[in-house]
Enzyme design. Structure first.
Site, PDB file in Angstrom:
ATOM      1  N   ILE A  74       0.824  -1.217   0.000  1.00  0.00           N
ATOM      2  CA  ILE A  74       0.000   0.000   0.000  1.00  0.00           C
ATOM      3  C   ILE A  74       0.857   1.266   0.000  1.00  0.00           C
ATOM      4  O   ILE A  74       0.388   2.338  -0.397  1.00  0.00           O
ATOM      5  CB  ILE A  74      -0.958  -0.030   1.218  1.00  0.00           C
ATOM      6  CG1 ILE A  74      -2.164   0.861   0.987  1.00  0.00           C
ATOM      7  CG2 ILE A  74      -0.229   0.345   2.507  1.00  0.00           C
ATOM      8  CD1 ILE A  74      -3.273   0.654   2.007  1.00  0.00           C
TER       9      ILE A  74
ATOM     10  N   HIS B  33       5.620 -12.045   5.613  1.00  0.00           N
ATOM     11  CA  HIS B  33       5.539 -11.483   4.266  1.00  0.00           C
ATOM     12  C   HIS B  33       6.944 -11.298   3.721  1.00  0.00           C
ATOM     13  O   HIS B  33       7.843 -10.858   4.427  1.00  0.00           O
ATOM     14  CB  HIS B  33       4.774 -10.162   4.230  1.00  0.00           C
ATOM     15  CG  HIS B  33       5.154  -9.181   5.284  1.00  0.00           C
ATOM     16  ND1 HIS B  33       4.806  -9.343   6.610  1.00  0.00           N
ATOM     17  CD2 HIS B  33       5.869  -8.036   5.219  1.00  0.00           C
ATOM     18  CE1 HIS B  33       5.282  -8.341   7.313  1.00  0.00           C
ATOM     19  NE2 HIS B  33       5.946  -7.534   6.506  1.00  0.00           N
TER      20      HIS B  33
HETATM   21  P1  5GP Z   1       7.103  -4.876   7.516  1.00  0.00           P
HETATM   22  O1  5GP Z   1       7.673  -3.601   8.068  1.00  0.00           O
HETATM   23  O2  5GP Z   1       6.203  -5.575   8.510  1.00  0.00           O
HETATM   24  O3  5GP Z   1       8.142  -5.762   6.921  1.00  0.00           O
HETATM   25  O4  5GP Z   1       6.224  -4.446   6.276  1.00  0.00           O
HETATM   26  C1  5GP Z   1       4.842  -4.236   6.319  1.00  0.00           C
HETATM   27  C2  5GP Z   1       4.428  -3.706   4.971  1.00  0.00           C
HETATM   28  O5  5GP Z   1       3.015  -3.829   4.868  1.00  0.00           O
HETATM   29  C3  5GP Z   1       4.761  -2.229   4.754  1.00  0.00           C
HETATM   30  O6  5GP Z   1       5.586  -2.103   3.587  1.00  0.00           O
HETATM   31  C4  5GP Z   1       3.394  -1.565   4.581  1.00  0.00           C
HETATM   32  O7  5GP Z   1       3.401  -0.530   3.628  1.00  0.00           O
HETATM   33  C5  5GP Z   1       2.508  -2.726   4.161  1.00  0.00           C
HETATM   34  N1  5GP Z   1       1.110  -2.594   4.532  1.00  0.00           N
HETATM   35  C6  5GP Z   1       0.636  -2.254   5.763  1.00  0.00           C
HETATM   36  N2  5GP Z   1      -0.712  -2.236   5.762  1.00  0.00           N
HETATM   37  C7  5GP Z   1      -1.088  -2.601   4.496  1.00  0.00           C
HETATM   38  C8  5GP Z   1      -2.364  -2.781   3.875  1.00  0.00           C
HETATM   39  O8  5GP Z   1      -3.430  -2.588   4.453  1.00  0.00           O
HETATM   40  N3  5GP Z   1      -2.360  -3.171   2.564  1.00  0.00           N
HETATM   41  C9  5GP Z   1      -1.196  -3.385   1.877  1.00  0.00           C
HETATM   42  N4  5GP Z   1      -1.318  -3.763   0.595  1.00  0.00           N
HETATM   43  N5  5GP Z   1       0.019  -3.224   2.434  1.00  0.00           N
HETATM   44  C10 5GP Z   1       0.073  -2.840   3.730  1.00  0.00           C
END
Ligand code: 5GP
Length: 125
Positions: free
Chosen positions: A40, A110
């Site tokens: 997102i 992820h």
């Molecule tokens: P992390 O920091 O946990 O590795 O990455 C989480 C990722 O999830 C971030 O890049 C953030 O932009 C993405 N993200 C968070 N909420 C959402 C959402 O509701 N939809 C999508 N498509 N991505 C999300």
């Protein structure tokens, strides 16, 4: 806010909600074990997240508990998505943040796929 890597799986996390269809996502690939969708808040021209459909908090959790079939399908899904986005030849980057020191914010495993430009050094020092 980075997650607590030792916490149990939280069914209300945003990727669990995407898997249940409660909130939308721009899906690019789906199979029995995996789902891929655009981030997102993209940090590169291509920024896709690939997640397993199973309830795994992190890479640590997945690598310990997932079945051989889930692991194989997930690895193939990541490669397939990168190829299908035309990234194999110019190249791309995979990133998995794990727990608080890794900066993981969403407590469902992820893999980030970044591509579409020269991505520069891996980490700032
Ligand atoms: P992390 O920091 O946990 O590795 O990455 C989480 C990722 O999830 C971030 O890049 C953030 O932009 C993405 N993200 C968070 N909420 C959402 C959402 O509701 N939809 C999508 N498509 N991505 C999300």
């Amino acid at each position: 806010m980075p997650i607590d890597a030792a916490a149990p799986y939280d069914e209300s996390n945003v990727f669990a909600r995407i898997l249940r269809g409660e909130i939308p996502a721009r899906t690019v690939y789906e199979d029995e074990h995996s789902l891929a969708f655009h981030d997102i808040n993209p940090a590169a021209p291509v920024h896709i997240l690939v997640i397993p459909k199973g309830a795994y908090v992190s890479w640590d959790d997945f690598s310990e508990r997932a079945s051989e079939a889930e692991i194989a399908a997930f690895v193939r899904a990541v490669g397939h998505v990168a190829r299908s986005q035309g990234l194999a030849s110019p190249g791309y980057r995979l990133l998995v943040n794990v727990g608080a020191d890794g900066g993981q914010e969403v407590p469902h495993l992820h893999v980030h796929i970044f591509g579409g430009r020269r991505l520069g050094p891996m980490l700032s020092r």
